[in-house]
Design an enzyme around this catalytic site. Structure first.
Site, PDB file in Angstrom:
ATOM      1  N   LYS A 174       3.490  13.065  14.343  1.00 48.76           N
ATOM      2  CA  LYS A 174       2.859  11.757  14.521  1.00 48.76           C
ATOM      3  C   LYS A 174       1.944  11.858  15.735  1.00 48.76           C
ATOM      4  O   LYS A 174       2.375  11.779  16.884  1.00 48.76           O
ATOM      5  CB  LYS A 174       3.877  10.641  14.756  1.00 48.76           C
ATOM      6  CG  LYS A 174       3.218   9.247  14.737  1.00 48.76           C
ATOM      7  CD  LYS A 174       3.917   8.220  15.595  1.00 48.76           C
ATOM      8  CE  LYS A 174       3.543   8.273  17.044  1.00 48.76           C
ATOM      9  NZ  LYS A 174       2.115   7.908  17.319  1.00 48.76           N
ATOM     10  N   GLY A 211       6.847   6.138  15.283  1.00 48.49           N
ATOM     11  CA  GLY A 211       7.524   6.833  16.381  1.00 48.49           C
ATOM     12  C   GLY A 211       8.993   6.486  16.469  1.00 48.49           C
ATOM     13  O   GLY A 211       9.862   7.366  16.558  1.00 48.49           O
ATOM     14  N   GLU A 249       8.203  15.736  27.561  1.00 55.68           N
ATOM     15  CA  GLU A 249       7.222  16.129  28.578  1.00 55.68           C
ATOM     16  C   GLU A 249       6.514  14.849  28.968  1.00 55.68           C
ATOM     17  O   GLU A 249       5.735  14.303  28.193  1.00 55.68           O
ATOM     18  CB  GLU A 249       6.267  17.180  28.009  1.00 55.68           C
ATOM     19  CG  GLU A 249       5.515  17.945  29.091  1.00 55.68           C
ATOM     20  CD  GLU A 249       4.310  17.185  29.615  1.00 55.68           C
ATOM     21  OE1 GLU A 249       4.432  16.600  30.724  1.00 55.68           O
ATOM     22  OE2 GLU A 249       3.281  17.152  28.947  1.00 55.68           O
ATOM     23  N   CYS A 282      -1.131  14.607  32.968  1.00 58.57           N
ATOM     24  CA  CYS A 282       0.152  14.333  33.604  1.00 58.57           C
ATOM     25  C   CYS A 282       0.404  15.238  34.800  1.00 58.57           C
ATOM     26  O   CYS A 282       1.170  14.888  35.699  1.00 58.57           O
ATOM     27  CB  CYS A 282       1.289  14.478  32.582  1.00 58.57           C
ATOM     28  SG  CYS A 282       1.231  16.023  31.658  1.00 58.57           S
ATOM     29  N   GLU A 382       1.951   6.465  38.338  1.00 53.52           N
ATOM     30  CA  GLU A 382       0.976   7.353  37.697  1.00 53.52           C
ATOM     31  C   GLU A 382      -0.205   6.501  37.232  1.00 53.52           C
ATOM     32  O   GLU A 382      -0.071   5.667  36.338  1.00 53.52           O
ATOM     33  CB  GLU A 382       1.612   8.073  36.511  1.00 53.52           C
ATOM     34  CG  GLU A 382       0.695   9.101  35.893  1.00 53.52           C
ATOM     35  CD  GLU A 382       1.348   9.845  34.732  1.00 53.52           C
ATOM     36  OE1 GLU A 382       1.087  11.049  34.594  1.00 53.52           O
ATOM     37  OE2 GLU A 382       2.101   9.206  33.970  1.00 53.52           O
TER      38      GLU A 382
END
Length: 479
Positions: A174, A211, A249, A282, A382
């Site tokens: 996906k 998902g 991750e 990231c 972030e």
């Protein structure tokens, strides 16, 4: 406008079970560039059923045959690299030169590294000389759900598909609904390479729909996810009832520790690394920690470098950064830049709003904050945009304390000419990866983090192992 595309299930392209159109937006123009279908539960179930049916045969296929199919995939990938680059540039805003070199280039790099690692990997091996009748067998985890992000699409798809295919897993991919076009090209390549029906399947969808259906599905044995820490947490909770393997991750807030003896290009290198891919990585070095004797000069240099970074449409060739992926991300970044101003950090480059001359498109001004502390929002969260936060420090111990004072632990960076100090820092920093003096990790090095940056490792032999279970056999008979 690219014509609407369907799903790839059990070796063929199939229409969705029910209409659910989604417009893919070109972030350089804010205009629709394609329409895809978002899957429903029936589509997810069909893809998982195909993968489950194909699993016994694919697991039993000799590793040499699986490797040969990935080698064929590499040939097809090379032939269609331009198609992939054009798709990624259009849908997620990577400048076309970056899309060709880094975005498309990453995929073929990872596939070749998996092939190299697999050729010497012992899927069956003796336990040791002390146990001549014991064997260790590495076998596929099973049906793997692969959920990939929009920021480095081919990088993440190949890190998952390449490892899973060689390991003997069957797959349901996906991709992000924000950048699905490259994944559909990839599915065409998997088909042309000759992977058996059901080994690789693709269903488009969003995280809340396909998902969630994949991460909680009883016939999915493993989820490999790359994305935000928030989504990774939700996936882990949803997967818990079926006790499936979950590989994550996730995000990062990397510290780039620059000591007073760093090389002359360390600051410039750090700023440009932060701005690459418009800050949408990231492992970006988003916190620049600078030792106080060189701090003022470093701030001056960082501002100069950021002010020289050009911003422009993804379709234009040349060295510049493009837009961020969508309006949601653009608004979030603007809010965080304003938060940095409000909390008292010193703005030395960039700021809120679009760059001059760009009135449409999700463009962000390359931004640098100085005189921040590690408790400010811009040092904690972030940002995922071209925004750098600079923090001074005095001693090595203080640098380690600041660098590690974060919920994340993906990549940290160290700039020093003192080899002993560099090695001490590498051991002390709590992150899955540490890079020193501008030297990136080598081919086959594992990618992954600690803490809220996730678990598991991708790339090379480490990536293969993540898709394998270990079976211990006693009383192995001589054949």
């Amino acid at each position: 406008m690219i014509e609407k595309r369907d799903f790839y299930i059990n070796g063929q392209w199939v229409a969705p079970s029910q209409p659910n159109d989604f417009e893919v937006i070109n972030p350089s123009t804010e205009d629709p560039c394609a329409v895809i279908s978002l899957g429903a539960e029936a589509d997810t179930n069909a893809a998982v059923a195909a993968a489950k049916a194909a699993l016994p045969g694919w697991m039993a296929t000799p590793a040499e045959t699986r490797i040969a199919l990935v080698e064929k995939l590499v040939e097809l990938y090379a032939a269609r690299a331009e198609d992939l680059a054009q798709a990624m540039s259009l849908e997620m805003g990577a400048p076309i030169d970056l899309a060709r070199s880094a975005q498309a280039g990453a995929g073929i790099y990872h596939l070749k590294n998996f092939i190299r690692a697999a050729r010497s990997f012992e899927f069956e091996r003796p336990l040791g000389d002390h146990a001549p009748n014991d064997r260790i067998i590495y076998e596929a985890v099973g049906v793997a759900a692969l959920i990939t992000p929009w920021n480095w699409p081919m990088n993440q798809i190949t890190l998952k598909v390449g490892a899973a295919a060689i390991a003997g897993c069957t797959m349901v991919l996906k991709p992000s609904e924000q950048s699905p076009l490259n994944a559909m090209i990839f599915a065409e390549m998997m088909d042309e390479a000759g992977f058996p029906p059901g080994v690789f399947n693709l269903v488009n969808g969003d995280g809340a729909g396909v998902g969630s259906q994949l991460s909680g599905h009883p016939d999915v044995d493993m989820v490999s996810f790359t994305g935000s820490t928030r989504a990774g947490t939700a996936i882990s909770k949803n997967a818990a009832d079926t006790l499936k393997k979950v590989h994550l991750e996730l995000g990062g807030k990397g510290a780039n520790v620059i000591f007073e003896d760093a090389d002359d290009k360390a600051v410039k290198r750090g700023v440009l690394h932060m701005m690459q891919n418009t800050g949408q990585s990231c492992n970006a070095p988003s916190r620049m920690l600078v030792q106080r004797p060189i701090y003022d000069k470093a701030v001056e240099t960082a501002a100069e470098v950021a002010n020289m970074v050009k911003v422009g449409p993804a379709s234009e060739e040349g060295r510049h950064i493009g837009p961020v992926v969508n309006e949601v991300q653009w608004t979030k970044i603007q809010d965080l830049i304003q938060k940095g101003i409000d909390e008292g950090a010193r703005l030395v480059a960039g700021g809120t709003g679009r760059p001059e001359g760009l009135n449409k498109g999700y463009y962000v001004r390359p931004t640098v904050f100085a005189d921040a502390n590690n408790q400010m929002t811009i040092a904690r969260e972030e940002i995922f945009g071209p925004v750098l936060t600079m923090i001074p420090f005095d001693t090595e111990e203080e640098a380690v304390e600041i660098a590690n004072d974060t919920p994340y632990g993906l990549t940290n960076y160290v700039q020093t000419q003192d080899g002993a100090r560099a090695n001490r820092m590498a051991r002390a920093l709590r992150s899955g990866m540490v890079e020193m003096n501008g030297q990136s990790r080598s081919a086959g090095s594992p990618f992954g983090g600690m803490k809220q940056s996730g678990n598991g490792r991708e790339g090379g032999v480490f990536g293969l192992e993540d898709f394998l279970e270990i079976k211990a056999v006693g009383g192995w008979a001589a054949e």
